[in-house]
Motif scaffolding. Structure first.
Motif, PDB file in Angstrom:
ATOM      1  N   TYR A 339      14.812  43.590 -72.117  1.00 44.84           N
ATOM      2  CA  TYR A 339      13.897  44.593 -71.557  1.00 44.84           C
ATOM      3  C   TYR A 339      14.536  45.311 -70.367  1.00 44.84           C
ATOM      4  CZ  TYR A 339      10.417  42.022 -74.311  1.00 44.84           C
ATOM      5  OH  TYR A 339       9.723  41.422 -75.335  1.00 44.84           O
ATOM      6  N   TYR A 340      15.277  44.576 -69.547  1.00 46.01           N
ATOM      7  CA  TYR A 340      15.935  45.196 -68.387  1.00 46.01           C
ATOM      8  C   TYR A 340      16.996  46.199 -68.841  1.00 46.01           C
ATOM      9  CZ  TYR A 340      18.690  45.683 -64.126  1.00 46.01           C
ATOM     10  OH  TYR A 340      19.374  46.194 -63.041  1.00 46.01           O
ATOM     11  N   PHE A 343      15.366  49.289 -70.317  1.00 44.80           N
ATOM     12  CA  PHE A 343      14.844  50.108 -69.219  1.00 44.80           C
ATOM     13  C   PHE A 343      15.938  50.999 -68.642  1.00 44.80           C
ATOM     14  CE2 PHE A 343      14.224  50.395 -64.551  1.00 44.80           C
ATOM     15  CZ  PHE A 343      13.087  51.211 -64.532  1.00 44.80           C
ATOM     16  N   ASN A 348      12.773  57.318 -70.678  1.00 47.21           N
ATOM     17  CA  ASN A 348      11.426  56.799 -70.471  1.00 47.21           C
ATOM     18  C   ASN A 348      10.404  57.399 -71.424  1.00 47.21           C
ATOM     19  OD1 ASN A 348       9.611  55.124 -69.021  1.00 47.21           O
ATOM     20  ND2 ASN A 348       8.908  56.908 -67.847  1.00 47.21           N
ATOM     21  N   LEU A 428       7.843  54.295 -71.763  1.00 50.43           N
ATOM     22  CA  LEU A 428       8.603  53.082 -72.034  1.00 50.43           C
ATOM     23  C   LEU A 428       8.521  52.071 -70.895  1.00 50.43           C
ATOM     24  CD1 LEU A 428      10.558  51.601 -73.946  1.00 50.43           C
ATOM     25  CD2 LEU A 428      12.440  52.803 -72.811  1.00 50.43           C
ATOM     26  N   GLN A 429       8.578  52.534 -69.650  1.00 48.54           N
ATOM     27  CA  GLN A 429       8.612  51.606 -68.523  1.00 48.54           C
ATOM     28  C   GLN A 429       7.344  50.753 -68.457  1.00 48.54           C
ATOM     29  OE1 GLN A 429       8.998  53.995 -65.011  1.00 48.54           O
ATOM     30  NE2 GLN A 429       6.990  54.975 -65.230  1.00 48.54           N
ATOM     31  N   TRP A 430       6.195  51.341 -68.797  1.00 45.14           N
ATOM     32  CA  TRP A 430       4.939  50.599 -68.736  1.00 45.14           C
ATOM     33  C   TRP A 430       4.838  49.611 -69.906  1.00 45.14           C
ATOM     34  CZ3 TRP A 430       3.660  50.962 -64.096  1.00 45.14           C
ATOM     35  CH2 TRP A 430       3.742  52.170 -63.397  1.00 45.14           C
ATOM     36  N   LEU A 432       7.407  48.092 -71.226  1.00 44.22           N
ATOM     37  CA  LEU A 432       8.307  47.000 -70.866  1.00 44.22           C
ATOM     38  C   LEU A 432       7.700  46.098 -69.791  1.00 44.22           C
ATOM     39  CD1 LEU A 432      11.712  48.936 -70.797  1.00 44.22           C
ATOM     40  CD2 LEU A 432      10.910  47.346 -72.552  1.00 44.22           C
ATOM     41  N   CYS A 436       7.096  42.040 -70.107  1.00 41.79           N
ATOM     42  CA  CYS A 436       7.663  41.066 -69.162  1.00 41.79           C
ATOM     43  C   CYS A 436       6.585  40.134 -68.615  1.00 41.79           C
ATOM     44  CB  CYS A 436       8.359  41.793 -68.011  1.00 41.79           C
ATOM     45  SG  CYS A 436       9.924  42.578 -68.457  1.00 41.79           S
TER      46      CYS A 436
END
Length: 465
Positions: A339-340, A343, A348, A428-430, A432, A436
């Motif tokens: 995931y990192y 990111f 995004n 995408l960031q949300w 991921l 997590c």
């Protein structure tokens, strides 16, 4: 053939059947949103994410009823009929219409619930305490070969393609439909374990399998359904009550956090991540073919994980002292790392852009090597979680396998439906961030249940809330 050999053969046939059916379905799901974007401007208007959300919503709603269906039809006939429904869903894309697309999404949701409940029942009755880990690994590894073959074709056939033509779409989905039908036919090769056959011969004759084999060509499946419905209504009611009772146990309620996470990450690697790669214009003419390559490496990770932590489960536990918890922790590490990197590597807005793709820059210059490495980590981590969940649930509820696996899929499919729903809208960031947080919580819940299982499940008892 010895009883143990027959059981192992059944597990291998079960895995091969699922491999063919899901070669079609998982390849279909992996490319679905990309294909739909290519035809949305003509006579067809639909969303792949919406379809998958419908599938998993119906899937979740159907799961608590499917133990009754499996009790009436038997696991073999249940899987055979469900496999035919999967084939019909894939065939819809040969000549897609909006109404048939969404109708098929509803029907396959019901079939999926029946299929996976029957699979859990079939796997458990062909296993015991000593072989459930091995058999779960064999099944999982064979199932994940489904990610290789279809995606390998997509990689080579779509290389350099910026738009998916009608000819390419029809060719792919016709082949996938045939493959799915082959897998459905394989279900009839599964035989009843010898111990059950001997027990039945000593009591009341059971005609579950011989009429089923004949019914493939003589179309007597309806007659089998009617007969079993008349003979076993009490089993259906008991199976439903058992599913409700299991769902309300402290162990399953706690384990549901981990199960729910597997639904969220399933959505991400099977539908969202490939779409993101295909929408990243920085990858140029190879963007669409990366969808297939990504699916292949997800499959490689799944197969390696299934083989290592399933087939070698007894060796790892006995000689190296590695139980279920370290494997799940490894899965957590693989997924957080993936995931990192995603990111940093993927734009995004990639999950929500149109067919023209995105020119937005990521934190790093998008790298195909990092993208494919993340695919491998997603597959490896998924196999860590799922092989251990299958093993743990099969261990705790060996005598109530069908309702237990129905509850498992009920929770997993609810979370998958939610994830496919928000995939249409969240950056995408949300997505991921959600993955997590649930990964950490799910790992903790699994460890707690595993510790409790080791200490209090020797008698197969469990306390209800």
């Amino acid at each position: 053939m010895t009883p143990e050999t027959r059981k192992l053969t059944n597990v291998i046939i079960l895995g091969c059947s699922f491999m063919f059916v899901f070669t079609a379905f998982q390849t279909c799901g992996n490319i679905e949103q990309t294909v739909i974007k290519s035809i949305n401007s003509t006579q067809f208007h639909g969303s792949g994410y919406t379809s998958l959300a419908i599938i998993y919503t119906v899937f979740s709603a159907s799961n608590l009823l499917t133990p009754s269906i499996v009790a009436l039809l038997g696991s073999q006939l249940s899987m055979f009929i469900s496999g035919l429904v999967y084939s019909a869903y894939v065939a819809v894309f040969i000549q897609p219409y909006t109404w048939s697309f969404y109708l098929a999404s509803v029907v396959i949701g019901i079939a999926a619930a029946v299929l996976w409940t029957a699979q859990g029942n079939c796997l458990t009755i062909n296993s015991d305490e000593n072989t459930i880990g091995r058999n779960s690994g064999i099944f999982w590894a064979l199932l994940q070969f489904s990610l290789l073959f279809g995606n390998l074709y997509i990689y080579f056939a779509w290389k350099g393609e910026k738009h998916i033509s009608d000819y390419n779409r029809r060719t792919v989905y016709t082949a996938l439909t045939v493959i799915s039908l082959v897998g459905s036919v394989f279900f009839i090769l599964i035989r009843k374990p010898i111990s059950e056959v001997q027990s039945t011969e000593n009591n009341v004759p059971d005609d579950e399998h011989e009429p089923l084999i004949r019914s493939l060509l003589t179309m007597l499946t309806l007659f089998c359904i009617i007969c079993r419905t008349q003979e076993q209504p009490s089993q259906a009611v008991a199976a439903f009550k058992s599913a409700i009772n299991i769902f309300l146990t402290k162990e399953i309620l706690l384990l549901s956090v981990c199960i729910a996470y597997t639904g969220l990450e399933l959505t991400f690697f099977s539908g969202v991540y490939g779409t993101c790669l295909g929408a990243t214009n920085y990858f140029g003419d190879e963007a669409k073919s990366l969808i297939g390559l990504s699916g292949i490496f997800v499959g490689v990770g799944e197969i390696i994980g299934g083989a290592t932590f399933g087939l070698l489960n007894k060796f790892l536990s006995k000689y190296l002292g590695i139980g279920r918890n370290p494997v799940v922790l490894l899965g957590l590490f693989c997924h957080i790392l993936a995931y990192y990197l995603i990111f940093l590597n993927v734009p995004n807005d990639a999950p929500v852009v149109s067919d023209v793709g995105t020119n937005e820059a990521a934190y790093l210059i998008p790298s195909k090597f990092i993208a494919i490495a993340c695919s491998f980590l997603l597959g490896l981590g998924d196999s860590c979680f799922n092989t251990q969940l299958l093993s743990l649930v099969g261990f705790m509820y060996a005598k109530e396998s069908a309702p237990a696996f129905a509850v498992f899929k009920f929770v997993q499919s609810i979370s998958a439906a939610i994830a496919f729903g928000y995939s249409n809208y969240l950056m995408l960031q949300w997505q991921l961030l959600i993955l997590c947080l649930t990964a950490f919580c799910g790992t903790i819940s699994f460890i707690l249940v595993e510790w409790n299982a080791k200490s209090s499940f020797t008698s197969r008892g469990y306390d209800r809330i």
